[in-house]
Scaffold this active site. Structure first.
Site, PDB file in Angstrom:
ATOM      1  N   TYR A 151      47.730  -8.945   7.874  1.00 12.21           N
ATOM      2  CA  TYR A 151      47.017 -10.200   7.573  1.00 12.21           C
ATOM      3  C   TYR A 151      46.509 -10.223   6.136  1.00 12.21           C
ATOM      4  O   TYR A 151      47.233  -9.896   5.209  1.00 12.21           O
ATOM      5  CB  TYR A 151      45.863 -10.426   8.576  1.00 12.21           C
ATOM      6  CG  TYR A 151      46.272 -10.145   9.995  1.00 12.21           C
ATOM      7  CD1 TYR A 151      47.241 -10.934  10.596  1.00 12.21           C
ATOM      8  CD2 TYR A 151      45.749  -9.089  10.710  1.00 12.21           C
ATOM      9  CE1 TYR A 151      47.638 -10.689  11.898  1.00 12.21           C
ATOM     10  CE2 TYR A 151      46.142  -8.834  12.012  1.00 12.21           C
ATOM     11  CZ  TYR A 151      47.089  -9.640  12.589  1.00 12.21           C
ATOM     12  OH  TYR A 151      47.486  -9.395  13.858  1.00 12.21           O
ATOM     13  N   TYR A 196      51.661 -14.861  26.155  1.00 13.06           N
ATOM     14  CA  TYR A 196      51.169 -14.243  24.919  1.00 13.06           C
ATOM     15  C   TYR A 196      49.997 -13.297  25.217  1.00 13.06           C
ATOM     16  O   TYR A 196      49.973 -12.144  24.762  1.00 13.06           O
ATOM     17  CB  TYR A 196      50.769 -15.362  23.946  1.00 13.06           C
ATOM     18  CG  TYR A 196      49.994 -14.913  22.736  1.00 13.06           C
ATOM     19  CD1 TYR A 196      50.636 -14.334  21.645  1.00 13.06           C
ATOM     20  CD2 TYR A 196      48.602 -15.061  22.669  1.00 13.06           C
ATOM     21  CE1 TYR A 196      49.920 -13.921  20.523  1.00 13.06           C
ATOM     22  CE2 TYR A 196      47.887 -14.654  21.558  1.00 13.06           C
ATOM     23  CZ  TYR A 196      48.546 -14.078  20.495  1.00 13.06           C
ATOM     24  OH  TYR A 196      47.823 -13.653  19.398  1.00 13.06           O
TER      25      TYR A 196
HETATM   26  N1  GLN Z   1      45.171 -11.357  21.346  1.00 15.10           N
HETATM   27  C1  GLN Z   1      44.542 -11.416  20.056  1.00 15.10           C
HETATM   28  C2  GLN Z   1      44.299 -12.865  19.661  1.00 15.10           C
HETATM   29  O1  GLN Z   1      45.084 -13.697  19.951  1.00 15.10           O
HETATM   30  C3  GLN Z   1      45.396 -10.700  19.066  1.00 15.10           C
HETATM   31  C4  GLN Z   1      44.789 -10.653  17.685  1.00 15.10           C
HETATM   32  C5  GLN Z   1      45.038  -9.370  16.935  1.00 15.10           C
HETATM   33  O2  GLN Z   1      45.258  -8.304  17.496  1.00 15.10           O
HETATM   34  N2  GLN Z   1      44.913  -9.447  15.636  1.00 15.10           N
HETATM   35  O3  GLN Z   1      43.303 -13.203  19.076  1.00 15.10           O
END
Ligand code: GLN
Length: 302
Positions: free
Chosen positions: A238, A186
């Site tokens: 979001y 991830y």
């Molecule tokens: N890698 C980031 C995290 O896991 C991704 C979050 C994002 O871009 N909103 O917090």
């Protein structure tokens, strides 16, 4: 198109640097905030751009789109047993809903949802991090895209919140693989670096009913493409998804690296980049540029 982009550039330039660069990932804290780029790719694969559109940046959560598309290819409708398709109305890394909802994340674009999807890809590919990178290379037509290891390591070092969501899902039997392995994939995918031009091209299949001009292949069916766009429209930004739909009216996905991709179905794909973020973790200037763009072309999917 070019003059449209030039006008938007002039309009949003005074907002340069408004907001705050993501600093919860220490390797991203030193990114200069005063950058802005925008690129458009039409459904014949032609691009135009302005500003810092050729500057590579950390794609972060935009990788969640490609992660999902790859899993949809393999798991089809079964995927939705493990992840929902409702907006969360909460910050991207929130944990509160996950326990109430028995370890089933609301959607694939919050961190918990993307981790569940990464877990599915982990079960399917020998090297899932490379499978997603190679998929992105193919759909963008750029074989040089790679991850910034310093960013990936920095995220891994500060992984507590993402690890907590993954372990909570494991406790609810919604996580098959070793949490640490999935976190590695991830973070590697979040740490991929791409330009606005790369991302406008890579997301063009979403504007083109699932067909990719650059790899000359069908990535998703037309119906699946509509599903991804619907999820982007309801959950891609979001807890700012509502006002983004209200102001911009396009399916979109942001990342804390300052990028936002957006889709004008049937017409073109867009990527904007500006690293200073608003309090919801979305690029301030990016949202302003997309608002200006849809007003100027008088277009909204609604
Ligand atoms: N890698 C980031 C995290 O896991 C991704 C979050 C994002 O871009 N909103 O917090």
């Amino acid at each position: 198109m070019q003059s449209l982009l030039d006008d938007i550039y002039r309009e949003v330039l005074p907002l340069m640097g408004q907001g705050k660069v993501a600093d919860y990932i220490p390797a991203l804290a030193c990114v200069p905030p005063d950058q802005f780029g925008i690129a458009i790719c039409d459904n014949n694969g032609r691009t135009c751009s302005v500003g810092d559109a050729a500057t590579p940046f950390s794609i972060q959560s935009i990788s969640k789109v490609f992660n999902l598309v790859l899993a949809m290819n393999h798991y089809g409708e079964g995927l939705w047993q493990r992840v929902g398709c409702e907006p969360s109305g909460l910050p991207f890394n929130s944990l509160v809903q996950l326990e109430y909802e028995n370890g089933i994340p609301r959607n694939p674009f919050i961190n918990a949802g993307a981790l569940a999807i990464s877990d599915m890809n982990q079960s399917r590919f020998a090297s899932p991090h490379l499978a997603i990178r190679d998929f992105i290379r193919r759909v963008s037509g750029n074989p040089d895209i790679s991850a910034n290891h310093e960013v990936a390591d920095s995220e891994y070092e500060h992984r507590a919140r993402n690890a907590a969501s993954a372990y909570l899902m494991k406790a609810f039997n919604n996580f098959e693989n070793e949490v640490e392995d999935v976190l590695y994939s991830y973070f590697y995918n979040c740490a991929l670096e791409m330009t606005c031009v790369d991302l406008a091209k890579a997301s063009n299949f979403l504007a083109n009913r699932g067909y990719c001009e650059f790899s000359d292949e069908r990535i998703l069916s037309s119906a699946q493409t509509s599903q991804v766009n619907a999820l982007l429209a309801t959950s891609g930004m979001y807890n700012e998804a509502g006002s983004f739909a209200f102001q911009v009216g396009l399916p979109g996905k942001s990342g804390v690296g300052g990028g936002i991709i957006a889709v004008v179905p049937g017409r073109f794909s867009i990527c904007v980049f500006s690293p200073a973020l608003n309090t919801m973790g979305n690029s301030t200037q990016g949202v302003a540029a997309l608002t200006s763009l849809t007003r100027r072309i008088n277009w909204s999917v609604y």
